[in-house]
Design a protein around this motif. Structure first.
Motif, PDB file in Angstrom:
ATOM      1  N   LEU A   1      42.706 -24.593  -0.616  1.00  0.00           N
ATOM      2  CA  LEU A   1      42.877 -23.899  -1.282  1.00  0.00           C
ATOM      3  C   LEU A   1      41.972 -23.073  -1.937  1.00  0.00           C
ATOM      4  CD1 LEU A   1      46.539 -23.672  -1.689  1.00  0.00           C
ATOM      5  CD2 LEU A   1      45.314 -22.000   0.091  1.00  0.00           C
TER       6      LEU A   1
ATOM      7  N   TYR B   1      53.289 -17.340  -1.149  1.00  0.00           N
ATOM      8  CA  TYR B   1      53.575 -18.344  -0.409  1.00  0.00           C
ATOM      9  C   TYR B   1      54.624 -17.207   0.354  1.00  0.00           C
ATOM     10  CZ  TYR B   1      56.337 -22.617   1.207  1.00  0.00           C
ATOM     11  OH  TYR B   1      56.932 -23.333   2.378  1.00  0.00           O
TER      12      TYR B   1
ATOM     13  N   VAL C   1      49.922 -18.577   1.920  1.00  0.00           N
ATOM     14  CA  VAL C   1      50.368 -20.035   2.572  1.00  0.00           C
ATOM     15  C   VAL C   1      51.468 -20.181   3.027  1.00  0.00           C
ATOM     16  CG1 VAL C   1      50.457 -22.026   1.162  1.00  0.00           C
ATOM     17  CG2 VAL C   1      49.508 -20.950  -0.032  1.00  0.00           C
TER      18      VAL C   1
ATOM     19  N   ILE D   1      44.986 -14.307   0.417  1.00  0.00           N
ATOM     20  CA  ILE D   1      45.383 -15.608   0.992  1.00  0.00           C
ATOM     21  C   ILE D   1      46.953 -15.188   1.274  1.00  0.00           C
ATOM     22  CG2 ILE D   1      44.895 -18.242   0.755  1.00  0.00           C
ATOM     23  CD1 ILE D   1      41.977 -17.134  -0.573  1.00  0.00           C
TER      24      ILE D   1
ATOM     25  N   GLN E   1      47.830 -21.749  -8.009  1.00  0.00           N
ATOM     26  CA  GLN E   1      46.292 -21.257  -7.203  1.00  0.00           C
ATOM     27  C   GLN E   1      46.516 -19.761  -7.065  1.00  0.00           C
ATOM     28  OE1 GLN E   1      43.632 -22.084  -6.749  1.00  0.00           O
ATOM     29  NE2 GLN E   1      43.317 -23.959  -6.206  1.00  0.00           N
TER      30      GLN E   1
ATOM     31  N   ALA F   1      45.895 -29.722  -0.891  1.00  0.00           N
ATOM     32  CA  ALA F   1      46.440 -28.004  -0.727  1.00  0.00           C
ATOM     33  C   ALA F   1      45.507 -27.293  -1.802  1.00  0.00           C
ATOM     34  CB  ALA F   1      47.816 -28.163  -0.611  1.00  0.00           C
TER      35      ALA F   1
ATOM     36  N   THR G   1      44.363 -31.352   6.008  1.00  0.00           N
ATOM     37  CA  THR G   1      43.086 -30.901   5.176  1.00  0.00           C
ATOM     38  C   THR G   1      41.754 -31.428   5.104  1.00  0.00           C
ATOM     39  OG1 THR G   1      44.218 -32.352   3.573  1.00  0.00           O
ATOM     40  CG2 THR G   1      45.770 -30.006   3.682  1.00  0.00           C
TER      41      THR G   1
ATOM     42  N   TYR H   1      47.218 -19.637   5.317  1.00  0.00           N
ATOM     43  CA  TYR H   1      46.824 -21.356   5.367  1.00  0.00           C
ATOM     44  C   TYR H   1      47.806 -21.889   5.340  1.00  0.00           C
ATOM     45  CZ  TYR H   1      45.178 -25.903   2.649  1.00  0.00           C
ATOM     46  OH  TYR H   1      44.509 -26.634   2.145  1.00  0.00           O
TER      47      TYR H   1
ATOM     48  N   ALA I   1      50.606 -23.406  -4.054  1.00  0.00           N
ATOM     49  CA  ALA I   1      49.930 -22.111  -3.604  1.00  0.00           C
ATOM     50  C   ALA I   1      50.805 -21.502  -5.098  1.00  0.00           C
ATOM     51  CB  ALA I   1      51.403 -21.359  -2.523  1.00  0.00           C
TER      52      ALA I   1
ATOM     53  N   LEU J   1      49.150 -17.371  -5.173  1.00  0.00           N
ATOM     54  CA  LEU J   1      48.473 -17.720  -4.319  1.00  0.00           C
ATOM     55  C   LEU J   1      50.054 -17.057  -3.912  1.00  0.00           C
ATOM     56  CD1 LEU J   1      46.232 -19.531  -2.461  1.00  0.00           C
ATOM     57  CD2 LEU J   1      45.910 -16.938  -3.749  1.00  0.00           C
TER      58      LEU J   1
END
Length: 295
Positions: free
Chosen positions: A183, A245, A197, A195, A241, A179, A98, A124, A238, A243
């Motif tokens: 992100l 996965y 993950v 995005i 955030q 992470a 990362t 990602y 994820a 997002l």
């Protein structure tokens, strides 16, 4: 981050999954897909792939891109880009952690540099090389299947299950933090992008080793837990955030190195692949899972 549909994603929504699978299958072991180019910056591509060797897929197809990064023509980013018919910057690089989001990796630019306001899609997949987790997992096979005291796993993670779990819990928390921050940086650099993950496949068997993965029998569960720990950290980051996965572990379960039909190469690959890295089948499944998440 709220889901939204860019032009590329709207095209995908109107395409049947059967047609997408047909496109992916046409990529084959040797490549095709989107040609590589020197790493552009900013708004040069609709899709940017961020990752390490499990994204680059060394030896699966023809080498492309930065020769030090071992990207190949048959990796899942190129399969996804071909199915979506969008431009791609594959920023992935073998051995990346990362910290290589913001720091150069040898002669390879920081991976965040590929992003910009015009980026529509980002995948990602980083973390398994943080804290040398992948290297330490492979160290478990250094002495083969013999039980030794202490064996390589125990030297890295502790001699008892409690000690190993404590060590892995600490690594998990550090991976989540890394992470999450990574992100957030991606979202800042590519504010208009969807995005995803992407987790890692099932690499290690759950309970029984084999000639291709000669881990001491008492340490097979530990290698499996390392694999799961990385994925759990990515999934947690994820979620925090907001997002999506992409769970490659579930999609590849039963196809680990020691499976009857392995999608991850062992120490002596039986098809084009780098040792302990994905075969073409795994990369096709990864692409299908990414495309399914976009739908």
């Amino acid at each position: 981050m709220p889901a939204h549909r860019t032009p590329a994603l709207r095209r995908l929504a109107g395409t049947t999954l059967t047609a997408l699978v047909a496109v992916l299958a046409g990529c084959g072991d040797g490549g095709g897909g989107v040609p590589s180019a020197p790493l552009p910056r900013g708004d040069a591509a609709a899709y940017v792939a961020i990752g390490d060797s499990y994204t680059a897929a060394p030896s699966v197809g023809d080498d492309v891109g930065d020769p030090g990064c071992r990207q190949t023509t048959a990796n899942y980013p190129r399969r996804v880009a071909a199915a979506l018919e969008v431009s791609l910057v594959d920023a992935s690089c073998g051995g990346a952690t990362t910290r290589h989001l913001t720091e150069p990796q040898g002669g390879h630019a920081p991976q965040l540099d590929a992003l910009g306001p015009g980026t529509e899609l980002v995948t990602y997949s980083l973390g398994i090389n943080d804290h040398r987790l992948f290297g330490r997992m492979l160290a478990c096979i250094d002495l083969g299947p013999e039980d030794v005291d202490p064996d390589p796993c125990e030297r890295s993670f502790g001699t008892t299950r409690a000690a190993q779990d404590k060590h892995l819990d600490r690594d998990r928390e550090r991976l989540i933090d890394a992470a999450f921050d990574g992100l957030a940086a991606v979202a800042e650099r590519a504010p208009n992008a969807r995005i995803l993950v992407v987790g890692y496949p099932q690499i290690a068997p759950a309970d029984v080793a084999c000639a291709q993965f000669p881990v001491a029998a008492n340490e097979v569960p530990l290698t499996h837990r390392i694999n799961r720990t990385v994925n759990d950290a990515l999934a947690t980051a994820a979620t925090r955030q907001g997002l999506d996965y992409v769970d490659l572990f579930a999609a590849t379960q039963g196809h680990d190195i020691c499976a009857e039909d392995p999608w991850i190469a062992g120490g002596e690959p039986t098809a084009p692949a780098f040792p302990y890295h994905p075969y073409a089948t795994e990369q096709q499944v990864a692409a299908e899972q990414v495309l399914a998440a976009l739908r």
